[in-house]
Design an enzyme around this catalytic site. Sequence first.
Site, PDB file in Angstrom:
ATOM      1  N   ASP A 100      77.511  45.692  45.336  1.00 37.44           N
ATOM      2  CA  ASP A 100      76.246  45.526  46.056  1.00 37.44           C
ATOM      3  C   ASP A 100      76.312  46.408  47.305  1.00 37.44           C
ATOM      4  OD1 ASP A 100      77.829  44.177  47.883  1.00 37.44           O
ATOM      5  OD2 ASP A 100      76.711  42.295  47.800  1.00 37.44           O
ATOM      6  N   CYS A 118      81.903  43.295  46.283  1.00 37.87           N
ATOM      7  CA  CYS A 118      80.833  42.842  47.181  1.00 37.87           C
ATOM      8  C   CYS A 118      81.502  42.491  48.502  1.00 37.87           C
ATOM      9  CB  CYS A 118      79.989  41.724  46.570  1.00 37.87           C
ATOM     10  SG  CYS A 118      80.774  40.127  46.365  1.00 37.87           S
ATOM     11  N   THR A 124      82.474  39.638  49.995  1.00 42.35           N
ATOM     12  CA  THR A 124      83.607  38.715  49.852  1.00 42.35           C
ATOM     13  C   THR A 124      84.328  38.871  48.511  1.00 42.35           C
ATOM     14  OG1 THR A 124      82.199  37.071  48.817  1.00 42.35           O
ATOM     15  CG2 THR A 124      82.450  36.932  51.221  1.00 42.35           C
ATOM     16  N   HIS A 164      99.457  37.953  34.153  1.00 42.21           N
ATOM     17  CA  HIS A 164      99.289  36.548  33.749  1.00 42.21           C
ATOM     18  C   HIS A 164      97.918  36.224  33.175  1.00 42.21           C
ATOM     19  CE1 HIS A 164     102.758  34.813  36.418  1.00 42.21           C
ATOM     20  NE2 HIS A 164     103.148  35.831  35.665  1.00 42.21           N
ATOM     21  N   HIS A 189     101.280  33.113  28.511  1.00 42.02           N
ATOM     22  CA  HIS A 189     100.002  33.423  29.166  1.00 42.02           C
ATOM     23  C   HIS A 189      98.894  33.668  28.137  1.00 42.02           C
ATOM     24  CE1 HIS A 189     102.070  33.457  32.942  1.00 42.02           C
ATOM     25  NE2 HIS A 189     102.931  34.347  32.489  1.00 42.02           N
TER      26      HIS A 189
HETATM   27  C1  RB5 Z   1      76.053  40.308  51.173  1.00 43.19           C
HETATM   28  O1  RB5 Z   1      75.692  40.081  52.485  1.00 43.19           O
HETATM   29  C2  RB5 Z   1      77.108  39.300  50.729  1.00 43.19           C
HETATM   30  O2  RB5 Z   1      76.570  38.030  50.696  1.00 43.19           O
HETATM   31  C3  RB5 Z   1      77.666  39.686  49.378  1.00 43.19           C
HETATM   32  O3  RB5 Z   1      78.168  40.986  49.446  1.00 43.19           O
HETATM   33  C4  RB5 Z   1      78.802  38.838  48.873  1.00 43.19           C
HETATM   34  O4  RB5 Z   1      79.772  38.660  49.852  1.00 43.19           O
HETATM   35  C5  RB5 Z   1      78.421  37.594  48.202  1.00 43.19           C
HETATM   36  O5  RB5 Z   1      79.242  36.891  47.636  1.00 43.19           O
END
Ligand code: RB5
Length: 149
Positions: A14, A71, A73, A104, A139
């Site tokens: 993203d 993304c 996180t 694994h 595994h």
């Molecule tokens: C974007 O702001 C953020 O929410 C997205 O990149 C991600 O971390 C969502 O899980």
Amino acid sequence: MKPLNEIKIGIASDHAGFELKQYLLSFLKDKGCTVTDFGTNSTASCDYPDFAHPLANAIEKNECDFGIAICGTGNGISITLNKHQSIRAALCWDTPLAELARQHNDANILSLPARFISAEKAVEMVEAFFSTDFEGGRHQARVDKIALK
Ligand code: RB5
């Protein structure tokens, strides 16, 4: 694992992962890899499922062997990818995790949290992930139990 430049890799992110995606694309292209870029194509705000599902579909259709998904996180894109029965997306933030995800879990997508890792760490994890084989054995029995019937 095959040499990195013989693996068909798909990559998706993203907006929060866009810059790291571009960095990894350039790293992989310098290594001679063929990489399919599923977007996004800018830092404009967007929704990670719009890029995660096309990457997962390409792996399910054997158009790509493995993927990299990014993304902010790493969680949103991983949660989306793992809705697909044959996808095993592993969220990793350090190199031993990337190795263990292959050894694994037979992970087929390396998910990265762009807002929490350096570009250098991401490259180290990409190199580890794509050079580590699944161990099979005990595994394999566990991986076989993941998919819903
Ligand atoms: C974007 O702001 C953020 O929410 C997205 O990149 C991600 O971390 C969502 O899980």
